[in-house]
Motif scaffolding. Structure first.
Motif, PDB file in Angstrom:
ATOM      1  N   GLU A  53      35.783  21.833  19.297  1.00  0.00           N
ATOM      2  CA  GLU A  53      35.984  20.385  19.208  1.00  0.00           C
ATOM      3  C   GLU A  53      37.238  19.971  19.967  1.00  0.00           C
ATOM      4  OE1 GLU A  53      36.338  16.883  15.802  1.00  0.00           O
ATOM      5  OE2 GLU A  53      36.415  18.995  15.215  1.00  0.00           O
ATOM      6  N   SER A  54      38.301  20.741  19.829  1.00  0.00           N
ATOM      7  CA  SER A  54      39.548  20.444  20.539  1.00  0.00           C
ATOM      8  C   SER A  54      39.364  20.561  22.047  1.00  0.00           C
ATOM      9  CB  SER A  54      40.656  21.398  20.079  1.00  0.00           C
ATOM     10  OG  SER A  54      40.987  21.166  18.733  1.00  0.00           O
TER      11      SER A  54
ATOM     12  N   LYS B  18      37.620  17.394  23.270  1.00  0.00           N
ATOM     13  CA  LYS B  18      38.556  16.263  23.284  1.00  0.00           C
ATOM     14  C   LYS B  18      39.529  16.365  24.444  1.00  0.00           C
ATOM     15  CE  LYS B  18      38.383  15.245  18.319  1.00  0.00           C
ATOM     16  NZ  LYS B  18      39.126  15.266  17.034  1.00  0.00           N
TER      17      LYS B  18
ATOM     18  N   SER C 200      37.738  15.535  27.666  1.00  0.00           N
ATOM     19  CA  SER C 200      37.490  14.097  27.753  1.00  0.00           C
ATOM     20  C   SER C 200      38.743  13.348  28.175  1.00  0.00           C
ATOM     21  CB  SER C 200      36.993  13.573  26.404  1.00  0.00           C
ATOM     22  OG  SER C 200      36.679  12.199  26.487  1.00  0.00           O
ATOM     23  N   ASN C 201      39.893  13.781  27.657  1.00  0.00           N
ATOM     24  CA  ASN C 201      41.158  13.124  28.003  1.00  0.00           C
ATOM     25  C   ASN C 201      41.637  13.499  29.403  1.00  0.00           C
ATOM     26  OD1 ASN C 201      41.461  11.755  25.540  1.00  0.00           O
ATOM     27  ND2 ASN C 201      42.322  13.565  24.550  1.00  0.00           N
TER      28      ASN C 201
ATOM     29  N   ALA D 236      33.166  14.058  21.905  1.00  0.00           N
ATOM     30  CA  ALA D 236      34.128  13.237  22.659  1.00  0.00           C
ATOM     31  C   ALA D 236      33.468  12.461  23.795  1.00  0.00           C
ATOM     32  CB  ALA D 236      35.283  14.092  23.196  1.00  0.00           C
TER      33      ALA D 236
END
Length: 288
Positions: free
Chosen positions: A83-84, A87, A90-91, A185
């Motif tokens: 999950e991290s 994210k 995505s960033n 994300a």
């Protein structure tokens, strides 16, 4: 880019670490990369932390239960590494097509993705599809090995499509990809469910686990502005309808006897099929 811009929950002492790239494969680590040590089904990324450090990684991200004392660079423990990773990707690759559509189900994902791409293209809308057939768009095409790309490749290629002025993308959401949080994300506007039959039980172990991985798209990745499309005659419809109701997500249905889009009848004429459909109280004739 600063680490705090990639992972919002990082502690204060690590926020200003500079990150030049993202990797979860130690063989591809470059100097200044953040390395995500993913726990796979057979192989653990923990085994490759030393190699990532030697290649110049600036920070390591691993699971909270990881017991690794030999690290020489900042070591961040998170609840869910996958999950991290999504994210962070995505960033890092911020530019995305405005409309992202995801289709899941056992059969029909590739067909639905390609149909959407064709329909949008015929209507002069720059579009793209991502899945078994690869990455397809007017100005950018690429072969792929997975139905659902890994998080890093997915966000990288979505940004490339956006830079090619593509604002509508439909992607295949495999059970593996959903369970491994590769599609996390993303701002998914539409989630589509085709059907469910036995498949991938070597990975998911049983049908309930397999079905649950499909439902992750609707339960976890859609928001109130999203929509669901499915047919109201598949055996899982009531479960999907319940998810839509609980999340307050609009649902569009296709059916023979009822539905937002109703197929009234069809007949064959030489080398084509003529279909009559009812949409908003109006009948349309479609030649296929």
């Amino acid at each position: 880019m600063l680490l705090s811009q990639l992972l919002k929950s990082v502690s204060k002492k690590y926020r200003k670490i500079s990150v030049r790239g993202i990797s979860f494969d130690s063989r591809k680590v470059n100097k200044g990369d953040i390395f995500f040590a993913i726990q796979g089904k057979k192989i653990s990324g923990i085994n490759f932390i030393k190699e990532a450090e030697e290649k110049g990684a600036s920070v390591i991200v691993a699971g909270k239960k990881t017991n690794y004392k030999k690290h020489k660079i900042p070591f961040i423990l998170v609840k869910d590494v996958r999950e991290s990773l999504s994210k962070a990707c995505s960033n890092f690759y911020k530019q995305k097509p405005k409309t992202i559509i995801a289709v899941t189900g056992t059969n029909g994902k590739s067909s639905v993705a390609d149909f959407f791409y064709q329909i949008l293209s015929i209507n002069k809308i720059l579009a793209g599809s991502i899945g078994t057939l690869g990455i397809i768009s007017k100005n950018y095409r690429k072969k792929t090995n997975l139905t659902s790309l890994d998080s890093l490749s997915l966000h990288l290629n979505l940004q490339r499509l956006k830079k090619n002025k593509v604002d509508h993308v439909i992607l295949e959401a495999s059970s593996h990809g959903l369970e491994q949080k590769r599609l996390d994300a993303l701002n998914i506007k539409i989630g589509i469910f085709t059907n469910l039959s036995q498949d991938h039980l070597d990975y998911h172990k049983n049908m309930q686990s397999y079905f649950n991985s499909k439902m992750y798209l609707f339960k976890n990745l859609l928001n109130r502005q999203s929509k669901i499309i499915t047919d109201n005659e598949n055996e899982k419809f009531n479960i999907i309808k319940s998810i839509a109701y609980n999340k307050k997500v609009a649902i569009k249905t296709i059916g023979l006897k009822k539905g937002s889009i109703r197929v009234i009848d069809n007949k064959y004429e030489e080398n084509k099929q003529v279909v009559r459909v009812l949409i908003n109280s109006k009948i349309y004739l479609i030649d296929v």
